[in-house]
Design an enzyme around this catalytic site. Structure first.
Site, PDB file in Angstrom:
ATOM      1  N   ASP A 179       0.842  -1.199   0.000  1.00  0.00           N
ATOM      2  CA  ASP A 179       0.000   0.000   0.000  1.00  0.00           C
ATOM      3  C   ASP A 179       0.872   1.242   0.000  1.00  0.00           C
ATOM      4  O   ASP A 179       1.987   1.225  -0.515  1.00  0.00           O
ATOM      5  CB  ASP A 179      -0.942  -0.042   1.209  1.00  0.00           C
ATOM      6  N   HIS A 263      -3.901   6.313   2.923  1.00  0.00           N
ATOM      7  CA  HIS A 263      -4.566   5.086   2.492  1.00  0.00           C
ATOM      8  C   HIS A 263      -3.975   3.844   3.157  1.00  0.00           C
ATOM      9  O   HIS A 263      -4.712   2.970   3.648  1.00  0.00           O
ATOM     10  CB  HIS A 263      -4.452   4.995   0.963  1.00  0.00           C
ATOM     11  N   SER A 626     -11.045  -0.800  -1.469  1.00  0.00           N
ATOM     12  CA  SER A 626      -9.789  -0.763  -0.708  1.00  0.00           C
ATOM     13  C   SER A 626     -10.024  -0.999   0.770  1.00  0.00           C
ATOM     14  O   SER A 626      -9.156  -1.520   1.481  1.00  0.00           O
ATOM     15  CB  SER A 626      -9.105   0.598  -0.891  1.00  0.00           C
TER      16      SER A 626
END
Length: 844
Positions: A179, A263, A626
């Site tokens: 990620d 994220h 996600s």
């Protein structure tokens, strides 16, 4: 264990030298090259298998090693097989490109034998002609695709209890996340959770690192020594491909594992964030957060960046390293930007590296992608990858605007309301400009500049602002509009939706003052009609002389748990699974299932820029597949903890066959069908929307029967694709034999047939992982087909296997997909469901 990242600085210096010497010609690009010789994981497993089968030759009462299995490389010279692979790669580059400039970015050796290299197209052609080289393709781009979801999934009274409570749920399992990095200072990743939650027993010594894990923690200026601990056990970054392209922004992206996007921190906390961490945003307390496996370990492999996303060469390097480090689970909340070219979508460096990871016993989870609701939009393709779509859950934060005409407009906003029943005057920013401001600036209505506004006019009233596409693009922000409202002494702020902002989900946004966003264009039109019709204008000049529109803001800080859920979100990518870039569909069910992905609270990096509205906060609420994928990664850790001998396919089977087909009210799960007004177009979800259904954390720990598949099965499946023999050998080093499988022949916990030409005979084999039990089979036929099963009932002992044969026949011609299911119903309460999906039916 830590390693200083001076090697990255050296790489940059070498790259700049090459650049300045004219290396980077116009057609130079990054290529991913794979070699014919087996990588480490293949050699290790194959060598072990060969030894078990034939390496001992009996000689009387003694045994001797079969020397035909002796390695063909010199261990004294190279030290290890991986070192030998790297030496071989370097030797081929030197001999092929003798006297020419090139930059080798990565050596892949654990999952695939290959490397990433910056070369010209002519140099790529030279390499492709080498007998040692099996495949060479250009690099391609990649994109990134909680407080209540543990309760919604039943963890506190179900899975956590079965694993010893939250203080031990996931213990000993390492989840590797590919990620945008991580914020190591966040309390969700502390190895002393007792500081945050005194109720946790044995704070400070409850995270023994598994001895098998060999990962390291990079040390850089912004990721100093001590960033890792017994919870966050590894952290690296991979950016060589991005740097060679000149897209890496060192001031924003950071050449370290540090998450400057948000994220990666968010997804890591969903999977394995500590239990009971307070969620405080904009000064408001929204409960306590926990990951799905709060006692699991986290290893981070940063290969995605805020400025540009990522590239396959960097992602493959991250996957290769994670596998070599011996993680148990790999979670990828990322998808390719385009469907892979070639004879099948499965043949790409990422999926093939993940196939080797599965061979090494690693369970792989990937987000389905946010390109729904169109059919065939899924961006995760292969049967060895567990693909997760996004659903809603039952919690929402809803506030509203009560107008002077007694109409209440629904809205979103994590904000308090105005005082009591008091009504306040509504004043649009475009009608409150100072006399010297030119009204020609179309962006003044977005409330980004308090200097342009007349504070005397707005003071004590509600400021009205426009929410345009500029907010979506990050050019304007709610946070700046709130600062404007405070500077002009407004009591609150209302955002109406610009009609050009359609098909974009507005998450509840934190606000320190009373405020809301009207997320519907239709409701925004209703609001504007009331507002404009309430203005009193001078009959001669048309100047506004009085603002008669009034309203009050209903607060949105308290959650509501009455939503019908789960439902498949409109953005969640859908099946059927595309086999290639043309019209062919694979006989593989995608997605595998759905999990919570909408409006998910998760940890947020202190430097996170992915959402302007949560910048500077320690938690954020965002949406997407996600967010769904790490939910399943964490739940898979609980299964792995309870069943340490389960293969990756067995874990996927346990998750799939136990999935729920109904919402919390007992009705069929629905799927949203359009971007705009998505709730008004929803209909019953099919397996191409939700896979096997909605993940059931409790039942997945007691699946009863499992459907298992091996690396060899997946290899036979790949060999069954027309013309795939050379490609299979190029990627795996294995030659295709006489045994091949169609996708529908794989022992998957689903049956998917893209073209049913009259009749198909299939077999599924189950293994009982529970106590002895008798099962009866029942089924519903997909429209236009008939199903027969044999046997239709059986008794099976613990640990035994049972094969079941299916005959599926077309009863009428149709090109419209139809769906059914097969159920295995046990007399001890186990219920194992297989979705059946048939697309084209041909009767002659």
């Amino acid at each position: 264990m830590a390693i200083f990242s001076w090697v990255h600085l050296r790489f940059l210096v070498i790259l700049l030298l090459f650049w300045n010497n004219g290396f980077c010609q116009e057609d130079s690009a990054v290529y991913i090259v794979t070699m014919k010789q087996a990588p480490v994981v293949h050699r290790n497993t194959d060598f072990m298998r060969a030894n078990l089968q034939s390496s001992q030759v009996s000689k009387g009462n003694s045994t001797v090693l079969n020397m035909s299995n002796k390695p063909r490389y010199n261990t004294t010279r190279y030290g290890s097989y991986s070192s030998y692979i790297v030496h071989l790669q370097n030797s081929i580059l030197r001999r092929t490109l003798r006297g020419e400039r090139y930059i080798k970015l990565y050596s892949y050796h654990y999952l695939i034998n290959g490397f990433a290299v910056l070369i010209t197209s002519q140099q790529a052609e030279k390499l492709s002609r080498r007998k040692e080289v099996s495949n060479i393709i250009p690099d391609f781009s990649i994109r990134v695709s909680t407080t209540h979801t543990p309760q919604f999934l039943g963890l506190p009274t179900g899975s956590w209890v079965q694993n010893g409570g939250p203080e031990s749920a996931g213990q000993g399992i390492v989840i590797g996340l590919i990620d945008t990095g991580i914020d190591p200072t966040h309390p969700s990743f502390s190895d002393n959770p007792g500081i945050q939650n005194p109720g946790i027993e044995n704070p400070g010594n409850g995270f023994p690192v598994p001895a098998r894990f060999s990962g390291i923690c990079e040390v850089t200026q912004d990721f100093p020594s001590g960033s890792c601990n017994r919870k966050l056990v590894g952290a690296r970054h991979f950016a060589a491909s991005a740097i060679t392209r000149g897209v890496f922004n060192s001031s924003q992206d950071h050449a370290s594992p540090l998450d400057c996007d948000g994220h990666g921190t968010h997804t890591a906390s969903i999977a394995a964030g500590n239990y009971g961490v307070p969620v405080i945003v904009a000064g408001h307390h929204f409960g306590n957060a926990s990951g799905m496996a709060p006692h699991a370990h986290v290893a981070v492999y940063k290969a995605l960046y805020k400025s540009f996303g990522g590239f396959a060469a960097d992602v493959v390097a991250a996957i290769d390293q994670a596998a070599e480090d011996k993680v148990d689970i790999i979670s990828l909340s990322i998808t390719p930007n385009r469907r892979p070219a070639g004879i099948a979508t499965f043949f790409n460096p990422i999926d093939m590296a993940l196939l080797s990871a599965v061979k090494a016993g690693i369970f792989v989870v990937q987000a389905a992608g946010n390109t729904g609701p169109a059919p065939k939009s899924v961006s995760s393709f292969s049967p060895w990858i567990f693909t997760v779509g996004a659903s809603s859950h039952d919690r929402s934060y809803a506030n509203g605007l009560v107008l002077g005409n007694n109409v209440t407009i629904p809205a979103v906003g994590l904000a308090p309301g105005t005082d009591g029943e008091t009504m306040y005057t509504l004043i649009s920013a475009t009608h409150a400009l100072k006399n010297d401001t030119k009204p020609s600036d179309m962006y003044l209505g977005e409330c980004q500049d308090p200097v342009r506004l007349d504070s005397n006019l707005i003071k004590g009233n509600i400021l009205v602002c426009s929410y345009s596409i500029r907010f979506v693009l990050g050019l304007s922000s709610v946070k700046q509009a709130l600062n404007t409202a405070k500077n002009v002494s407004a009591v609150g702020v209302v955002f109406y939706l610009d009609p050009f902002v359609i098909g974009f989900q507005l998450n509840p946004t934190p606000m320190g003052i009373p405020g809301l966003i009207i997320p519907s264009s239709d409701d925004s039109k209703t609001f504007l009609s009331y507002y404009n019709n309430s203005l009193v204008r001078d009959s001669n000049s048309s100047n506004i002389i009085k603002f008669n529109a009034i309203g009050r803001i209903i607060g949105g800080l308290k959650p509501n748990f009455s939503n019908i859920a789960p439902k498949v979100m409109y953005y969640s990518a859908r099946g059927p699974d595309p086999e290639d870039t043309s019209v062919l569909n694979a006989d593989i069910l995608k997605p595998n299932l759905i999990a919570p992905g909408n409006s998910i609270w998760g940890a947020w990096s202190s430097l996170g820029l992915d959402s302007n509205e949560f910048q500077g906060e320690s938690f954020a609420m965002i949406s997407g597949t996600s967010m769904a994928a790490p939910h399943v990664a964490g739940l898979a850790a609980l299964i792995k903890q309870q069943y340490p001998d389960f293969t990756p396919a067995a874990i996927g089977s346990a998750l799939s066959t136990s999935a729920s087909l109904e919402d919390k009210n007992g009705n069929p799960i629905l799927a949203q069908r359009t971007y705009a007004n998505s709730d008004s177009t929803q209909s019953q979800a099919t397996p191409f929307d939700m896979g096997s259904g909605f993940v059931n954390s409790t039942q997945s720990l007691d699946p009863g029967l499992i459907f298992d598949s091996s690396y060899d099965d997946y290899l036979s499946f790949l060999c069954g694709i027309n013309g795939s023999g050379p490609v299979v050998q190029n990627y795996t080093g294995n030659t295709c034999g006489f045994t091949t499988l169609n996708g529908s022949d794989l022992n998957l916990p689903s049956i998917t047939i893209s073209v049913l030409n009259q009749t198909r005979n299939l077999t599924r084999t189950v293994k009982n992982v529970a106590n002895d039990e008798s099962y009866v089979l029942g089924f519903s036929n997909p429209y236009g087909t008939s199903i027969s099963v044999s046997p239709d009932q059986f008794f099976i002992k613990k640990g035994e296997k049972q094969s079941v044969k299916f005959i599926i026949s077309a009863t009428q011609n149709s090109s419209t997909a139809s769906f059914g299911k097969v159920g295995f119903y046990g007399d001890k309460g186990h219920m194992v469901i297989l979705p059946v999906s048939i697309v084209t039916k041909i009767t002659y």
